[in-house]
Design a protein around this motif. Structure first.
Motif, PDB file in Angstrom:
ATOM      1  N   SER A 198       0.501   3.710  -3.374  1.00 38.02           N
ATOM      2  CA  SER A 198      -0.298   4.903  -3.100  1.00 38.02           C
ATOM      3  C   SER A 198       0.458   6.204  -3.370  1.00 38.02           C
ATOM      4  O   SER A 198      -0.123   7.277  -3.312  1.00 38.02           O
ATOM      5  N   ASP A 241       0.821  -1.219   0.000  1.00 39.92           N
ATOM      6  CA  ASP A 241       0.000   0.000   0.000  1.00 39.92           C
ATOM      7  C   ASP A 241       0.853   1.266   0.000  1.00 39.92           C
ATOM      8  O   ASP A 241       0.537   2.233  -0.691  1.00 39.92           O
ATOM      9  N   GLU A 242       1.929   1.241   0.759  1.00 36.06           N
ATOM     10  CA  GLU A 242       2.815   2.412   0.826  1.00 36.06           C
ATOM     11  C   GLU A 242       3.394   2.746  -0.553  1.00 36.06           C
ATOM     12  O   GLU A 242       3.420   3.900  -0.960  1.00 36.06           O
TER      13      GLU A 242
END
Length: 123
Positions: free
Chosen positions: A16, A12-13
């Motif tokens: 995104s 996700d890091e």
């Protein structure tokens, strides 16, 4: 830039962030994945401004499940945190290059407007 290995903790890091992230879902035992790997690696060397990431679907099965990956290789493209492409199957070099160019030229305001419109009709 070499490819980056994504894990459940880092996925996700990385996706995104602003900009383009290409994600190759693969497995060691997968023949088409092995044939696609050098094409993906070459793209990472040619387009250093784009993050090229790989997810080993055997080591990180929860990521494959989260994104509904049912066949590998599966390639996903994220731009500014939004998934804009998702397709199973190994792409030849020219097709991957066309995909990158298409993602680079997307009008993200238009993409977000279409997502909002779609979400509004779903509720």
């Amino acid at each position: 830039m070499a490819t980056v290995d994504l894990t459940t903790e880092t996925f996700d890091e990385i996706v995104s962030k602003d900009g383009i992230v290409l994600v190759d879902f693969w497995a060691e035992w997968c023949g088409p994945c092995k044939r696609f790997a050098p094409i993906f690696e070459q793209s990472s060397e040619d387009k250093t401004e784009i993050v090229h990431a790989k997810v080993d679907t055997e080591a990180h099965q929860e990521l494959g499940a989260k994104f509904g990956v049912t066949a590998i290789p599966t390639l996903m493209a994220f731009r500014d945190g939004v998934m804009v492409f998702n397709q199973a199957g190994a792409l030849p070099g020219p097709a991957l290059q066309q995909l990158v160019e298409a993602v680079e030229t997307l009008d993200m305001d238009e993409v977000r407007a279409k997502i909002d419109e779609h979400d509004a009709t779903e509720h």
